[in-house]
Write a protein that holds these residues in place. Structure first.
Motif, mmCIF file in Angstrom:
data_model
loop_
_atom_site.group_PDB
_atom_site.id
_atom_site.type_symbol
_atom_site.label_atom_id
_atom_site.label_comp_id
_atom_site.label_asym_id
_atom_site.label_seq_id
_atom_site.Cartn_x
_atom_site.Cartn_y
_atom_site.Cartn_z
ATOM 1 N N PRO A 175 16.579 -2.091 -1.220
ATOM 2 C CA PRO A 175 16.100 -3.426 -1.347
ATOM 3 C C PRO A 175 14.527 -3.531 -1.766
ATOM 4 N N ARG A 176 14.194 -4.351 -2.660
ATOM 5 C CA ARG A 176 12.719 -4.502 -3.133
ATOM 6 C C ARG A 176 11.997 -4.795 -1.812
ATOM 7 N N GLN A 177 12.210 -5.443 -0.802
ATOM 8 C CA GLN A 177 11.471 -5.520 0.378
ATOM 9 C C GLN A 177 11.054 -4.492 0.908
ATOM 10 N N THR A 178 12.125 -3.548 1.124
ATOM 11 C CA THR A 178 11.895 -2.444 1.756
ATOM 12 C C THR A 178 11.008 -1.530 1.112
ATOM 13 N N ALA A 179 11.010 -1.468 -0.271
ATOM 14 C CA ALA A 179 9.900 -0.763 -1.091
ATOM 15 C C ALA A 179 8.705 -1.261 -0.792
ATOM 16 N N TRP A 180 8.624 -2.620 -0.938
ATOM 17 C CA TRP A 180 7.375 -3.441 -1.008
ATOM 18 C C TRP A 180 6.700 -2.914 0.575
ATOM 19 N N ASN A 181 7.464 -2.990 1.579
ATOM 20 C CA ASN A 181 6.953 -2.872 2.974
ATOM 21 C C ASN A 181 6.296 -1.527 2.954
ATOM 22 N N PHE A 182 6.549 -0.587 2.072
ATOM 23 C CA PHE A 182 5.894 0.767 2.278
ATOM 24 C C PHE A 182 4.838 0.936 1.163
ATOM 25 N N TYR A 183 5.206 0.445 0.003
ATOM 26 C CA TYR A 183 4.483 0.614 -1.431
ATOM 27 C C TYR A 183 3.700 -0.621 -2.010
ATOM 28 N N PHE A 184 3.733 -1.565 -1.466
ATOM 29 C CA PHE A 184 3.274 -2.792 -2.031
ATOM 30 C C PHE A 184 1.658 -2.509 -2.749
ATOM 31 N N HIS A 185 0.836 -2.393 -1.801
ATOM 32 C CA HIS A 185 -0.390 -2.149 -1.926
ATOM 33 C C HIS A 185 -0.751 -0.789 -2.988
ATOM 34 N N ALA A 186 0.064 -0.046 -3.076
ATOM 35 C CA ALA A 186 -0.020 1.039 -3.998
ATOM 36 C C ALA A 186 0.297 0.678 -5.261
ATOM 37 N N TYR A 187 1.248 -0.347 -5.478
ATOM 38 C CA TYR A 187 1.511 -0.989 -6.686
ATOM 39 C C TYR A 187 0.302 -1.985 -7.010
ATOM 40 N N LYS A 188 -0.195 -2.671 -6.269
ATOM 41 C CA LYS A 188 -1.130 -3.479 -6.439
ATOM 42 C C LYS A 188 -2.296 -2.841 -7.028
ATOM 43 N N ILE A 189 -2.820 -1.646 -6.328
ATOM 44 C CA ILE A 189 -3.945 -0.856 -6.827
ATOM 45 C C ILE A 189 -3.593 -0.173 -8.222
ATOM 46 N N GLY A 190 -2.512 0.092 -8.277
ATOM 47 C CA GLY A 190 -2.148 0.752 -9.821
ATOM 48 C C GLY A 190 -2.288 -0.220 -10.925
ATOM 49 N N ASP A 191 -1.887 -1.555 -10.521
ATOM 50 C CA ASP A 191 -2.010 -2.546 -11.553
ATOM 51 C C ASP A 191 -3.563 -2.659 -11.989
ATOM 52 N N ALA A 192 -4.351 -2.674 -10.966
ATOM 53 C CA ALA A 192 -5.854 -2.782 -11.112
ATOM 54 C C ALA A 192 -6.545 -1.794 -11.740
ATOM 55 N N LYS A 193 -5.997 -0.406 -11.505
ATOM 56 C CA LYS A 193 -6.797 0.871 -11.769
ATOM 57 C C LYS A 193 -5.995 1.358 -13.012
ATOM 58 N N LEU A 194 -4.695 1.408 -13.302
ATOM 59 C CA LEU A 194 -4.124 2.262 -14.208
ATOM 60 C C LEU A 194 -3.440 1.386 -15.177
ATOM 61 N N LEU A 195 -3.099 0.519 -15.201
ATOM 62 C CA LEU A 195 -2.024 -0.038 -16.196
ATOM 63 C C LEU A 195 -2.151 -0.559 -17.438
ATOM 64 N N THR A 196 -3.435 -0.448 -17.802
ATOM 65 C CA THR A 196 -3.704 -0.689 -19.506
ATOM 66 C C THR A 196 -4.178 0.595 -19.984
ATOM 67 N N TRP A 197 -5.126 1.460 -19.438
ATOM 68 C CA TRP A 197 -5.358 2.430 -20.376
ATOM 69 C C TRP A 197 -4.645 3.715 -19.971
ATOM 70 N N TRP A 198 -4.526 3.913 -18.711
ATOM 71 C CA TRP A 198 -3.779 5.157 -18.121
ATOM 72 C C TRP A 198 -2.358 5.170 -18.763
ATOM 73 N N ILE A 199 -1.764 4.213 -18.542
ATOM 74 C CA ILE A 199 -0.285 3.972 -18.970
ATOM 75 C C ILE A 199 -0.089 4.258 -20.551
ATOM 76 N N ALA A 200 -0.837 3.792 -21.088
ATOM 77 C CA ALA A 200 -1.107 3.870 -22.614
ATOM 78 C C ALA A 200 -1.573 5.141 -23.140
ATOM 79 N N GLY A 201 -2.389 5.859 -22.556
ATOM 80 C CA GLY A 201 -2.540 7.239 -22.586
ATOM 81 C C GLY A 201 -1.271 8.242 -22.457
ATOM 82 N N VAL A 202 -0.587 8.064 -21.240
ATOM 83 C CA VAL A 202 0.546 8.766 -21.067
ATOM 84 C C VAL A 202 1.473 8.632 -22.137
ATOM 85 N N ARG A 203 1.704 7.343 -22.469
ATOM 86 C CA ARG A 203 2.782 7.053 -23.386
ATOM 87 C C ARG A 203 2.383 7.641 -24.829
#
Length: 168
Positions: free
Chosen positions: A101-129
């Motif tokens: 369930p999404r809520q279960t995943a978010w209970n554990f990793y919500f802030h990790a995804y939020k940090i990833g959005d702020a720190k990696l989503l543009t330049w890092w993802i583009a570089g890996v891709r």
């Protein structure tokens, strides 16, 4: 009431009870599977050095490009970040395919995804891709979904969660 009516009534009660017991067993089985998934995720997180990777992501400087990042960071740091994103991508795919369930995943990793959005989503993802076209699509979707939730919404959810914990 005749004997056949009593037998029919007893049969109906037994059938109802059997159905309820089956539903209860299905509920318990689902909970056991979800618990096993969480235990497996915890182990996978350890193997991926999840906490070290999150700390590395948090400590990243603001890079203009993936090439600059690769030149500035150690190979170990880059690999730890990659493994952490790979792990979070796997969690996102479990949610997307309804194994978790999404809520279960978010209970554990919500802030990790939020940090990833702020720190990696543009330049890092583009570089890996550049090497792997659709790499980390689940991670990207989850980061974007989390980023759409306001700070007020997060605070409200966390206060409700804290209140429900204290009532137990």
């Amino acid at each position: 009431m005749t004997t056949s009516e009593i037998a029919t009534l007893v049969s109906a009660l037994i059938a109802t009870l059997a159905t309820l017991l089956t539903l209860w067993q299905n509920f318990l089985t689902r909970r056991a599977i979800e618990s096993q998934i969480l235990l497996d995720l915890k182990q996978l997180g350890k193997e991926a050095h999840y906490f070290e990777g999150m700390q590395a992501i948090i400590n990243l400087k603001n890079y203009a490009s993936y090439a600059e990042y690769l030149q500035s960071e150690t190979v170990e740091t880059c690999q730890t970040i990659y493994n952490t994103v790979d792990f979070l991508n796997f969690v996102a795919h479990l949610v997307e395919n309804k194994y978790l369930p999404r809520q279960t995943a978010w209970n554990f990793y919500f802030h990790a995804y939020k940090i990833g959005d702020a720190k990696l989503l543009t330049w890092w993802i583009a570089g890996v891709r550049k090497d792997k076209f659709q790499d980390f699509a689940g991670y990207e979707k989850m980061c974007k979904a989390v980023s759409q939730i306001s700070d007020f919404g997060i605070a409200k959810h966390e206060s409700v969660t804290k209140n429900s914990i204290h009532k137990r």
